[in-house]
Every structure is written in C-alpha cells, then in structure tokens.
Design a protein around this motif. Structure first.
Motif, short mmCIF file in Angstrom:
data_model
loop_
_atom_site.label_atom_id
_atom_site.label_comp_id
_atom_site.label_asym_id
_atom_site.label_seq_id
_atom_site.Cartn_x
_atom_site.Cartn_y
_atom_site.Cartn_z
N ASN A 161 37.40 12.86 -2.92
CA ASN A 161 38.29 14.02 -2.45
C ASN A 161 38.83 14.99 -3.63
O ASN A 161 38.61 16.17 -3.84
N GLY A 200 45.90 22.00 -3.36
CA GLY A 200 46.96 21.35 -2.65
C GLY A 200 47.01 21.66 -1.29
O GLY A 200 45.84 22.29 -1.01
N TYR A 214 40.05 14.99 11.23
CA TYR A 214 41.04 16.15 10.89
C TYR A 214 40.60 16.70 9.26
O TYR A 214 40.64 15.95 8.44
N ARG A 215 40.60 17.92 9.47
CA ARG A 215 40.64 18.68 8.24
C ARG A 215 41.43 19.93 8.07
O ARG A 215 41.50 20.58 9.31
N ASP A 217 40.53 22.76 6.40
CA ASP A 217 39.63 23.83 6.20
C ASP A 217 38.22 23.25 6.66
O ASP A 217 37.60 22.75 5.64
N SER A 221 35.26 21.63 3.97
CA SER A 221 35.04 20.25 4.08
C SER A 221 33.72 20.14 4.31
O SER A 221 33.09 19.13 3.52
N GLY A 226 31.65 16.69 3.20
CA GLY A 226 32.58 15.87 3.81
C GLY A 226 32.29 15.50 5.53
O GLY A 226 31.95 16.15 6.06
N LEU A 229 36.34 11.60 7.55
CA LEU A 229 36.55 10.29 7.98
C LEU A 229 37.14 9.57 6.80
O LEU A 229 37.72 8.40 7.01
N GLY A 230 36.95 10.06 5.71
CA GLY A 230 37.48 9.35 4.34
C GLY A 230 38.84 8.74 4.45
O GLY A 230 38.97 7.77 4.18
N ALA A 232 40.79 8.47 6.87
CA ALA A 232 40.98 7.52 8.12
C ALA A 232 40.66 6.08 7.77
O ALA A 232 41.41 5.17 8.05
P1 ADP Z 1 36.66 15.30 4.34
O1 ADP Z 1 35.36 14.34 4.49
O2 ADP Z 1 36.72 16.40 5.21
O3 ADP Z 1 36.86 15.40 2.83
P2 ADP Z 1 39.02 13.36 4.44
O4 ADP Z 1 39.37 12.53 5.59
O5 ADP Z 1 38.48 12.70 3.13
O6 ADP Z 1 37.67 14.35 4.97
O7 ADP Z 1 40.24 14.41 4.27
C1 ADP Z 1 40.58 15.16 5.11
C2 ADP Z 1 40.83 16.46 4.96
O8 ADP Z 1 42.18 16.61 3.81
C3 ADP Z 1 39.93 17.17 3.98
O9 ADP Z 1 39.03 18.03 5.08
C4 ADP Z 1 40.85 18.25 3.12
O10 ADP Z 1 41.06 19.41 3.92
C5 ADP Z 1 41.95 17.75 2.89
N1 ADP Z 1 41.87 16.86 1.61
C6 ADP Z 1 41.76 15.63 1.14
N2 ADP Z 1 41.99 15.18 0.01
C7 ADP Z 1 42.18 16.53 -0.64
C8 ADP Z 1 42.47 17.03 -1.79
N3 ADP Z 1 42.71 16.04 -2.87
N4 ADP Z 1 43.08 18.17 -2.43
C9 ADP Z 1 42.91 19.00 -1.09
N5 ADP Z 1 42.65 18.85 0.28
C10 ADP Z 1 42.53 17.38 0.58
#
Ligand code: ADP
Length: 263
Positions: A161, A200, A214-215, A217, A221, A226, A229-230, A232
């Motif tokens: 991420n 951020g 939950y995302r 954007d 993502s 993405g 699920l990462g 979670a």
């Molecule tokens: P994804 O597969 O969409 O990255 P995650 O569960 O890993 O799903 O993360 C959920 C959401 O959190 C992401 O879609 C993103 O919007 C936000 N996010 C996670 N890590 C970061 C980061 N380091 N910087 C900015 N946004 C992040």
C-alpha cells in the motif's frame, strides 16, 4: 437503537402454562446482514473483470478476428483482468484462512528483524518500478513468538500500500522498535511501523479502513490493482496475535501504520 428480539413459548414440563422466552438477536441479524453484504460485494468484484473478459472474447471471435494489433492489445487487457480476478480469489482465501485460525495462539519462535529484511528485499522490484525508496530501521535481531507467514503478509500488505499509493521519488520507512528489557517499556510490546509520505488519508475514513472492500477512492484502488481486502487481512492477523493496529494519517501528510505486538 433498534433491537431485534426473538420470542418463543416453551410449554412447562409439568402442569399448565408456558415459559415465554425473549431473546435479543440483534447481533445475529447484524452478522447475517454483514454476510449478505459480503457475498454481494464479492459477486460484484468478480463480475466486473468477468464481464470485461467476456466482452473481449466476443470481440476477438468477431470483429477483431483478423486484426493482429487489436488482438494483442485486447489480450493484454484480458491478462490484466484475469490477474485482478486471481488476486481477488487469493485475498479471499487468505482472509478466510486467517479468520478461521484467529482463535489459535501462534507458538512459533521467529526473528522479526530477519522477517522485515527478507520482505523488503522481496518487494524491492515493486518499489523500484514505482520509484519509491524503502528505508529500514531495525534493532538487533529480535526474537519473538508469532506466525511468521502471517506477519510477513501483514508487512507485505502495508508495504505494498505504502509503495503503490506514494508517488514517484518518495520514501517509505519500515521501523521495528523493540521494547528493550526495562519493565516499564516492556509492557508496550514491539512496534512494527510502515511510514510513507504519500497522499495521506482523511481521518474521517480511518475508523472504517480495515473493513472488507472499504476504499477511500475505489477508482484509484482498482487502477492500482487493489482488492480492498489488504487491511482487513492485516486486522485479523493482528487480532490473532493479540496486537493492535494504529493508523495515523492526514491529507497531504502521508500515513503511518503501526502494528503493536505483545512480546
Ligand atoms: P486496497 O486493495 O484498495 O489497497 P486495502 O484494504 O489495502 O485495500 O486498503 C483500503 C484503502 O485504504 C485503500 O483503498 C486506500 O484508499 C487506503 N489506503 C491504504 N493504505 C494507504 C496508504 N499507505 N496511503 C493512502 N491510502 C491508503
């Protein structure tokens, strides 16, 4: 607050009359609703790439049959859509596995410093491709009890991420702060921290960030590959280790993901 109540009458073993039992089933209803939402989400997430694949198959069978350039381009898109489905299925399996053994305490002895080094090493090509420099700040070898495969997954998800959401020419830092041997600090556990200077996250999103799918954007993502699920998966693994996940972030100021594990 609304409560869901189930009501049933149980005849008494002896004599006339019955016992009327009211039971608060709000949590069961909520669990049922969450399961239905989850299945709806999974279906939607799988259907999107599948629809694209089916569309391109039709085009390849028909209009693009004799157009070599179009065929190559479409095959490239199909490959990436299939890759997306593959990642989603992989993450779903990981999620169900980590949920299944959340109650089993890990017993393996492992070195956290070594785990960080090998994970950062493994992700070096991804970081290089994204133009992100990954720094490491590690103490001496740090032995602890934990599930090394799962903790590697935690760090991989957080680092992926940090790398994918940070822009070109940025820095990501992975830090392990060992508690030392002073009793005062010892109770706090060991902290594994991933810090980035990316875009951020608006704090209003933080409480829901570890929910499945939950995302902040969704377009961005998905574009970044993405699955939603990462985090979670991270949350369940941290729970299994009786640890805490702390997220600090502000728009334009980068993010810090801290995993505090008891030792
Ligand atoms: P994804 O597969 O969409 O990255 P995650 O569960 O890993 O799903 O993360 C959920 C959401 O959190 C992401 O879609 C993103 O919007 C936000 N996010 C996670 N890590 C970061 C980061 N380091 N910087 C900015 N946004 C992040």
């Amino acid at each position: 607050t609304t409560f869901q109540v189930s009501c049933r009458a149980v005849p008494l073993a002896q004599g006339p009359g019955a016992l009327v039992v009211f039971e608060d089933v709000t949590h069961l209803e909520q669990a049922g609703q969450m399961r239905r939402d989850f299945v709806a989400n999974v279906s939607h997430e799988l259907r999107t790439p599948l629809t694209a694949l089916m569309g391109f198959i039709e085009t390849l069978k028909g209009p693009a049959r004799n157009d070599a350039a179009a065929r190559d381009r479409f095959l490239g898109i199909m490959e990436s859509e299939a890759g997306r489905m593959n990642r989603l299925v992989g993450d779903l399996l990981s999620l169900s596995r980590v949920e299944a053994d959340e109650r089993v305490r890990p017993t393996e002895r492992m070195d956290l410093g070594e785990l960080v080094e090998s994970t950062v090493h493994r992700l070096a090509p991804l970081a290089a491709e994204a133009g992100v420099h990954v720094n490491m700040d590690l103490p001496e070898p740090f032995e602890m009890t934990g599930d090394s495969d799962q903790l590697r997954q935690v760090l991989t998800n957080l680092l992926e991420n940090a790398i994918k959401y940070s822009g070109h020419d940025s820095e990501v830092t992975v830090r392990v702060s060992a508690p030392g041997f002073e009793p005062r600090v010892r109770g706090q556990g060991v902290t594994l921290e991933v810090r980035d200077s990316g875009p951020g996250i608006d704090p209003i999103h933080l409480p829901r960030l570890t929910e499945r799918f939950y995302r902040v954007d969704s377009h961005r993502s998905r574009e970044m590959g993405g699955t939603g699920l990462g985090l979670a998966i991270v949350k369940h693994i941290v729970n299994r280790h009786r640890g805490r996940l702390q997220i600090e972030s502000a728009l334009g100021k980068g993010s810090v993901f801290k995993v505090v594990l008891p030792v």
